[in-house]
Design a protein around this motif. Sequence first.
Motif, short mmCIF file in Angstrom:
data_model
loop_
_atom_site.label_atom_id
_atom_site.label_comp_id
_atom_site.label_asym_id
_atom_site.label_seq_id
_atom_site.Cartn_x
_atom_site.Cartn_y
_atom_site.Cartn_z
N SER A 53 0.56 -1.19 0.30
CA SER A 53 0.14 -0.25 0.45
C SER A 53 1.22 1.52 -0.12
N LEU A 54 2.07 1.01 0.79
CA LEU A 54 2.17 2.25 1.00
C LEU A 54 3.79 2.60 -0.98
N ASN A 55 3.87 1.29 -1.51
CA ASN A 55 4.15 1.77 -2.52
C ASN A 55 3.25 2.40 -3.51
N LYS A 56 2.24 1.99 -3.11
CA LYS A 56 1.02 3.22 -4.08
C LYS A 56 1.55 4.53 -3.60
N THR A 57 2.20 4.66 -3.30
CA THR A 57 2.25 6.32 -2.75
C THR A 57 4.09 6.89 -3.63
N GLY A 58 4.70 5.61 -3.94
CA GLY A 58 5.50 6.13 -4.71
C GLY A 58 6.43 5.44 -3.94
#
Length: 74
Positions: A16-21
């Motif tokens: 999910s944090l990777n969805k923020t880059g």
Amino acid sequence: MRRGDRGHAVKQLQRSLNKTGALLLVDGDFGPGTAAAVQDARMSLGIPGLAEETDPRFEAHLEALPELFPLLTT
């Protein structure tokens, strides 16, 4: 979840944090990299809280974010 936790739930958080880059390795370890990504995401999303832990409100906001890239399947 908090720093030091490990397991499947942390992997989901990292995804999910990777969805923020964030570009985290999804290894299931809530270490310094994940804590830094939590802090960055909190600032970006305007959700106050500690970098060393998450809460249901923060996690729900992350889950609601769209995927940056579609899943690759054959």
